[in-house]
Design a protein around this motif. Structure first.
Motif, PDB file in Angstrom:
ATOM      1  N   LEU A  65       0.805  -1.174   0.042  1.00 45.69           N
ATOM      2  CA  LEU A  65       0.076   0.012  -0.022  1.00 45.69           C
ATOM      3  C   LEU A  65       0.944   1.264  -0.094  1.00 45.69           C
ATOM      4  N   GLN A  66       0.757   2.157  -0.703  1.00 51.62           N
ATOM      5  CA  GLN A  66       1.228   3.542  -0.869  1.00 51.62           C
ATOM      6  C   GLN A  66       0.362   4.601  -0.799  1.00 51.62           C
ATOM      7  N   ILE A  67       0.540   5.479   0.086  1.00 53.18           N
ATOM      8  CA  ILE A  67      -0.086   6.815   0.209  1.00 53.18           C
ATOM      9  C   ILE A  67       0.692   7.894   0.031  1.00 53.18           C
ATOM     10  N   GLY A  68       0.765   8.487  -1.113  1.00 51.91           N
ATOM     11  CA  GLY A  68       1.783   9.636  -1.243  1.00 51.91           C
ATOM     12  C   GLY A  68       3.256   9.049  -0.937  1.00 51.91           C
ATOM     13  N   PRO A  69       4.155   9.670  -0.020  1.00 49.75           N
ATOM     14  CA  PRO A  69       5.538   9.307   0.013  1.00 49.75           C
ATOM     15  C   PRO A  69       5.388   7.928   1.082  1.00 49.75           C
ATOM     16  N   ILE A  70       4.474   7.715   1.820  1.00 45.71           N
ATOM     17  CA  ILE A  70       4.316   6.730   2.791  1.00 45.71           C
ATOM     18  C   ILE A  70       4.061   5.195   2.052  1.00 45.71           C
ATOM     19  N   ALA A  71       5.205   4.071   2.089  1.00 42.79           N
ATOM     20  CA  ALA A  71       4.960   2.750   1.512  1.00 42.79           C
ATOM     21  C   ALA A  71       4.748   1.795   2.649  1.00 42.79           C
ATOM     22  N   VAL A  72       3.844   0.986   2.656  1.00 44.86           N
ATOM     23  CA  VAL A  72       3.660   0.082   3.388  1.00 44.86           C
ATOM     24  C   VAL A  72       4.385  -1.318   2.725  1.00 44.86           C
ATOM     25  N   HIS A  73       5.380  -1.862   3.111  1.00 43.70           N
ATOM     26  CA  HIS A  73       5.821  -3.207   2.577  1.00 43.70           C
ATOM     27  C   HIS A  73       5.275  -4.436   3.129  1.00 43.70           C
ATOM     28  N   TRP A  74       5.004  -5.508   1.887  1.00 46.04           N
ATOM     29  CA  TRP A  74       4.424  -6.604   2.451  1.00 46.04           C
ATOM     30  C   TRP A  74       5.294  -7.377   3.787  1.00 46.04           C
TER      31      TRP A  74
END
Length: 261
Positions: A12-21
């Protein structure tokens, strides 16, 4: 040959924030530990409280991260990090060791047990059945990242990992580890922990089981490029697993003898 499912490592990516699996797998792993631990508490398998469990998980997270990172630095790349010590703190670049993380967790359990006036093995017997499913989640994260791939093979279920860049068909060793160190070890330790056992034997079974499964899977896993195979043609993972098995055997035998007196 099976097709490697190329999954975007960013869930999931919201703007510059990326959530990695991979990070999500860690969260899922600790959530499973909480759920299983809560069930064991409700079933009267321990006199520890839910607050104790939550404290254990919180401090174990710190132990896993600190121990896992330091273990990787000391066991796998001491020269590189000695030359660039600041990179020890570059956690976003990857590099964690299970065996180092285990030492970190054992340290946390020892301090927790001492504070609660318990023994390390008493706390270990409670926490050991909760760990394997968390390990399974972590190995799934490795597979999604396409890292820690296996050695070249001609088995029908081999895969080409694009990350290697060599086009060779390889063992999906991450899935072997997920199955053995995760699901099979969970079933074994959870089944063994259903009945009262001499103090230390549940912990010992976990140590023996993980050590044996990891040792076997390492025969299909590509050795670390910067280490290769070491003494006796064994990998670093195998050499680190042997003391686990030995410690488990010693604890199991001594516990049995103590309970018979």
């Amino acid at each position: 040959m099976l097709q490697y499912p190329q999954i975007d490592p960013i869930a999931l990516q919201i703007g510059p924030i990326a959530v990695h699996w991979y990070g999500l797998m860690y969260l899922i792993g600790f959530a499973l530990v909480w759920l299983l631990g809560r069930w064991r508490i409700q079933q009267g398998k321990t006199d520890l409280t839910l607050r104790d469990l939550e404290d254990l998980i919180f401090y174990s997270v710190l132990g896993v991260v600190a121990g896992g990172r330091l273990g990787y630095v000391l066991f796998y790349k001491p020269g590189d990090y000695l030359a660039n010590p600041i990179e020890i703190f570059y956690l976003w670049q990857g590099g964690m060791s299970f065996h180092g993380g285990l030492i970190g967790v054992i340290t946390v359990l020892f301090l927790f047990a001492r504070k609660r006036k318990r023994t390390l093995l008493e706390i270990g017997d409670f926490i050991a059945p909760l760990i394997p499913l968390g390990l399974a989640a972590g190995r799934l994260g490795n597979f999604i990242n396409g890292e820690l791939w296996g050695r070249p093979t001609d088995v029908p279920w081999g895969m080409v990992f694009p990350q290697t860049g060599d086009g060779l068909v390889r063992h999906p060793s991450q899935l072997y580890e997920m199955g053995l160190e995760g699901f099979v070890l969970f079933a074994l330790v959870w089944w063994f922990a259903r009945k009262p056992r001499p103090t230390g034997q549940i912990s010992a079974l976990f140590l023996m089981g993980y050590g044996i499964f990891r040792f076997l899977v390492e025969f299909t896993r590509e050795p670390d490029e910067y280490l290769g195979l070491l003494a006796g043609g064994l990998s670093m993972g195998q050499l680190l697993s042997l003391p686990m098995v030995l410690a488990g055997v010693i604890i199991f035998v001594l516990s049995a003898k103590k309970s018979n007196h």
